[in-house]
Scaffold this active site. Structure first.
Site, PDB file in Angstrom:
ATOM      1  N   TYR A   1       0.818  -1.219   0.000  1.00  0.00           N
ATOM      2  CA  TYR A   1       0.000   0.000   0.000  1.00  0.00           C
ATOM      3  C   TYR A   1       0.850   1.265   0.000  1.00  0.00           C
ATOM      4  CZ  TYR A   1      -4.601   2.168   0.705  1.00  0.00           C
ATOM      5  OH  TYR A   1      -5.773   2.874   0.541  1.00  0.00           O
TER       6      TYR A   1
ATOM      7  N   LYS B   1      -3.481   8.158   3.198  1.00  0.00           N
ATOM      8  CA  LYS B   1      -4.633   7.877   4.058  1.00  0.00           C
ATOM      9  C   LYS B   1      -4.379   8.350   5.484  1.00  0.00           C
ATOM     10  CE  LYS B   1      -7.547   5.896   1.202  1.00  0.00           C
ATOM     11  NZ  LYS B   1      -8.805   6.570   0.833  1.00  0.00           N
TER      12      LYS B   1
END
Length: 254
Positions: A153, A160
């Site tokens: 990720y 995020k």
């Protein structure tokens, strides 16, 4: 009486009918809300998908990196709705170099794009819509738990984490306008966004096994229901919160 009876919502990020945003829009309409969608790039695709909703809503163009789009957003939404009670931020993008295990080699230019689109746009969207939210309301963003370093990720995880921090500052500054700001941190789902992540299979294999409640990678309804609940009047004193809809994985140890 529906949970969102009389509510006026702007929903971003509808690209396919497998997206969380699509199911938010669908459930919101079923619960009595009026909805306007935004699209970027492939507007004809969004318009086609919009026809699959119970009541096909208007679709307006929004590139969150385009100041003209943001500056005129309130007027363009206002052509369809006389105000807004809620906003759904389901916008995220990172160049391929930001994902897939390339963390140490990603350029600032690509990281900047990821942060601009996935993080800063949360603030941009809320501020652009503020003139339409004179009676207060709710802003809900889609998140993925940023308290851990996940495989593959990479810089989207950093973006995020920024989104989670941004939501708290927005909650602080928009509270005086009667606007609540919250995030829904969903577990991994087989959306178009997920398909763009190299190595996503690692999530697919591990998540259902680790989730105390189990986890269906194809079911966006639980996340959509959480968004609709936060958009409703049933959380009048909740802001700056992250609601995890991930089968319980966030609360488990290794």
């Amino acid at each position: 009486m529906g949970l969102l009876d009389g509510k006026r919502l702007l929903v971003t990020g509808v690209l396919t009918d497998s997206s969380i945003a699509f199911n938010v829009a669908k459930l919101a309409q079923e619960e009595g809300a009026q909805v306007v969608l935004t699209g970027f790039g492939r507007l004809s695709l969004v318009e086609r998908i919009a026809k699959r909703l119970p009541e096909p809503p208007p679709v307006i163009e929004l590139d969150v990196q385009n100041d003209d789009h943001l500056d005129t957003l309130a007027d363009r939404v206002g052509a369809h709705l006389d105000g807004l009670d809620g906003i759904v931020h389901s916008i995220g993008f990172a160049p391929q170099s930001c994902l897939g295990g390339n963390f140490l080699n990603t350029s600032w230019e690509d990281v900047a794009t990821a942060v601009h689109v996935s993080t800063f746009s949360f603030k941009s969207l809320a501020v652009a819509c503020l003139p339409l939210m004179k009676e207060g309301g709710a802003v809900v963003g889609l998140d993925f738990d940023a308290t851990k370093a996940w495989p593959v990720y990479d810089w989207m995880g950093v973006a995020k984490a920024g989104l989670e921090s941004c939501s708290r500052y927005l909650a602080r500054d928009l509270g005086k306008h009667g606007i609540r700001v919250n995030l829904v941190a969903a577990g991994p789902l087989r959306t178009m966004a997920a398909k763009s992540i190299p190595g996503f299979k690692e999530f697919e294999e591990a998540w259902p096994e680790r989730a105390p409640l189990g986890w269906d990678l194809a079911d966006t309804a639980p996340a959509a229901k959480a968004c609709v609940a936060l958009l409703s009047d049933w959380f009048p004193a909740t802001t700056g919160e992250i609601v995890h809809v991930d089968g319980g994985v966030h609360a488990m140890g290794v």
